[in-house]
Design a protein around this motif. Sequence first.
Motif, mmCIF file in Angstrom:
data_model
loop_
_atom_site.group_PDB
_atom_site.id
_atom_site.type_symbol
_atom_site.label_atom_id
_atom_site.label_comp_id
_atom_site.label_asym_id
_atom_site.label_seq_id
_atom_site.Cartn_x
_atom_site.Cartn_y
_atom_site.Cartn_z
ATOM 1 N N TRP A 25 -30.750 -13.115 39.572
ATOM 2 C CA TRP A 25 -29.872 -14.259 39.835
ATOM 3 C C TRP A 25 -28.463 -14.029 39.267
ATOM 4 O O TRP A 25 -27.454 -14.173 39.951
ATOM 5 C CB TRP A 25 -30.497 -15.500 39.195
ATOM 6 C CG TRP A 25 -29.889 -16.810 39.627
ATOM 7 C CD1 TRP A 25 -28.808 -17.010 40.412
ATOM 8 C CD2 TRP A 25 -30.366 -18.108 39.268
ATOM 9 N NE1 TRP A 25 -28.569 -18.330 40.584
ATOM 10 C CE2 TRP A 25 -29.520 -19.048 39.887
ATOM 11 C CE3 TRP A 25 -31.447 -18.574 38.504
ATOM 12 C CZ2 TRP A 25 -29.691 -20.424 39.754
ATOM 13 C CZ3 TRP A 25 -31.626 -19.942 38.372
ATOM 14 C CH2 TRP A 25 -30.753 -20.857 38.994
ATOM 15 N N TYR A 35 -23.847 -15.518 45.444
ATOM 16 C CA TYR A 35 -25.301 -15.615 45.299
ATOM 17 C C TYR A 35 -25.966 -14.874 46.455
ATOM 18 O O TYR A 35 -25.580 -15.013 47.607
ATOM 19 C CB TYR A 35 -25.753 -17.073 45.309
ATOM 20 C CG TYR A 35 -27.259 -17.231 45.298
ATOM 21 C CD1 TYR A 35 -27.977 -17.023 44.131
ATOM 22 C CD2 TYR A 35 -27.948 -17.571 46.473
ATOM 23 C CE1 TYR A 35 -29.355 -17.155 44.125
ATOM 24 C CE2 TYR A 35 -29.321 -17.701 46.465
ATOM 25 C CZ TYR A 35 -30.023 -17.482 45.294
ATOM 26 O OH TYR A 35 -31.385 -17.603 45.292
ATOM 27 N N ILE A 43 -36.678 -15.701 42.359
ATOM 28 C CA ILE A 43 -36.161 -16.689 41.410
ATOM 29 C C ILE A 43 -37.088 -17.911 41.359
ATOM 30 O O ILE A 43 -37.455 -18.401 40.269
ATOM 31 C CB ILE A 43 -34.725 -17.095 41.796
ATOM 32 C CG1 ILE A 43 -33.777 -15.888 41.625
ATOM 33 C CG2 ILE A 43 -34.241 -18.274 40.952
ATOM 34 C CD1 ILE A 43 -32.381 -16.115 42.179
ATOM 35 N N ALA A 74 -33.822 -23.819 40.319
ATOM 36 C CA ALA A 74 -34.765 -22.759 40.667
ATOM 37 C C ALA A 74 -36.115 -23.342 41.081
ATOM 38 O O ALA A 74 -36.735 -22.882 42.050
ATOM 39 C CB ALA A 74 -34.925 -21.792 39.495
ATOM 40 N N ALA A 79 -31.446 -22.528 44.149
ATOM 41 C CA ALA A 79 -30.665 -21.639 43.274
ATOM 42 C C ALA A 79 -29.289 -21.320 43.855
ATOM 43 O O ALA A 79 -28.338 -21.015 43.121
ATOM 44 C CB ALA A 79 -31.429 -20.342 43.032
#
Length: 709
Positions: A25, A35, A43, A74, A79
């Motif tokens: 992450w 991301y 994750i 998460a 996320a």
Amino acid sequence: VMASAIVGPEGFRRPRLGHDGVISWLTSLLWGGFYKEKYDGIITSAAHDDSECFYESLEWALGVGWADEMMAWAQRGEARKSAKHVKSIRMALKWKQFRRSGGDTICSVARHWWCEARHHLKPQLPMLAFVGPDGSGKSSVIAGVADKLSKMGLQQKFLHWRPYGVQGREDLGQPVSNPHADLPRGWLSSTVKLGVLFWDWWLASLTVLKHARAKTSLVISDRYYNDMLVDPIRYRYGAGLGLARRVFKRFPQPELVFVLVGDPEIILPRKREIPMDILSQQLVLYRNLERRLGDRGRLINVNDSLEDVIEDVFSHLKAYLRGEKKESFKADMSRHLRVAQFVPHYPSVEGISAYCRGLSKEMNLISPRSCPVITLRTELKNLSGDEELLHYPHNSRNPMSLPKDLIRDLENNVHQLDGVVFHGAYHPKIGMLRRHLTRIGIPFIFVPHDPYVPELTQHHALRKWAFWHVFEKRTIRNAVAVQLLAGEHERPLRELGFDIPTEVIPNGCELETISEIPDQVRIPGTGDRVRIQFIGRMDRNHKGLDLLVEAFGQFVREGSFNEVDLILTGNDWEDREELENLSLKLGLKDRVFFTGPRPEHSLVIHSEADVVILPSRFDGFGLCIVEAMLAARPVLVSRRAGVSSHVDDAGGGWLFEPTVEGIKDGLIQACLARLEWPAMGEANRHYVVNNLTWKQAAQKTLDMYRRHF
């Protein structure tokens, strides 16, 4: 992370799931600011299946607040929301680390920025520039090199001609079908354009280009500012090239410049934007540019296949990245060259004109139009008709002045010269032209013709001392090579501290001139009186004629050679009157004869002699001795003359030290061997025919030019 690592089914250790989720992450989030959705699964799985480890890792890195927030994201599979909070997450990371270990953090940050500063002040990745005429394949070569760099993991930033400021330019230009269609700008607007280029290059170089090279990318420029020196019309430049050269020296310099050249017959069919004559001229100028670039230039032969050219460029680049020195360019020993001999007083009766006449004739037979002669004489007399002249008549009392037309034509390379050869030591016009050629970028070879021994400066010593420090030593230092006429001339040059490359090529003679010798010719030693002949200028210092007259006086007084006469033939060089007075003082009025210059061919004069003598204190070679040997005469030669080693090899003469005693002993030895003179003369002729012809010298000279030009 390492302590709690687990061993997977394949036998390798890997982070436990909680650690793996945090690493996946935060790596792209903190370093790249984005991301990666491909890590959604790992994750979310880490947040559910190894939640304790996952949360502890987030808390250790970012603190309780961000650990709670990101743990919730998460677990909900959200996320990706973290991409909107990169700045805040980074700040939390820094603050957490500072509170945990403030001293170490400050030191780490300082080391980081010091490393960044070093990399920006001296980037590790180079800037590359590619130049060459249309059809040389620059775009294809750049694409091939870029592909190889990408496979190495190195990124590239591309330019075309100029950086276009900080923002750059997405459109790198379209192929030009007629690069010379537009007229050049005026002087003022061209000068302003130079200023704009200066600002553009420095602005980009100190910002975006330096940052790219410090971080991730090589900078590759398809053409760059020096290309304007070769083809100013393409860039509509209308001011002086000298101004552009001086300004370009202040521009940021690429680390490597690949100059793509080849045969015009191969390049022209690829692109026919410019005619053959202009293409040939540009190729010469590109080669001159590469020499002027020194260690930064790399000459690339594009006659080979594209794959070979790309591999050649890439090998040079790898060698540079490894810190290796520039390799010498492998000379193409079949390439056609055009090299001009600069002899301002050509044609004249002295040896340098004879040298250039014979060399030019034979080189032009081997390779047509390869050896023109530049002359500044206003009246041309005694031309052979075989030489190609570049005639710039110039009548000026200033010994330093040069014709403006000559300088302009050299700047524009109107004659498509690959190089120039200077002839003669301590010549004012050579000293001046050397400055122009160095500025323009045309390489030159220097042939002093005489060795740099102390005796060379005894005549006009003060004038030569000043000339040496202002001009002569710079001429030697800036030459690509110094050509010597004898191997023993290298030692005096080295003793003066020069490490320049040297080439030894002796003088030659024209075998066809044998036809000038009369059918009924004097056989050496068979006449009632013996004729000892000297041919050359009446120069007592250089040619040692004062030593010769004194030695002949002792020879007459001490020996029983009453039938021997000394004949001196040639132009006066300020010293004839003094030499005549010396002979009268020694009582040699009826034994020493000064004929002045004679209109007959030199071989005719040699054929009237029994022995030919050259008593020089120093001498570059001694072409008169080669001609005497061709005329089948035995010879008496100073050991300080370049031709002496050839006389020794031929076995048809005597060598002596250039002193009164040495010359006298040589005369005695020669006269005691009178019966051997005919055989010695024939041995001399045989040696010259097989070793000292202009055809042999021309081929060696052409090979030398191909190595250095």
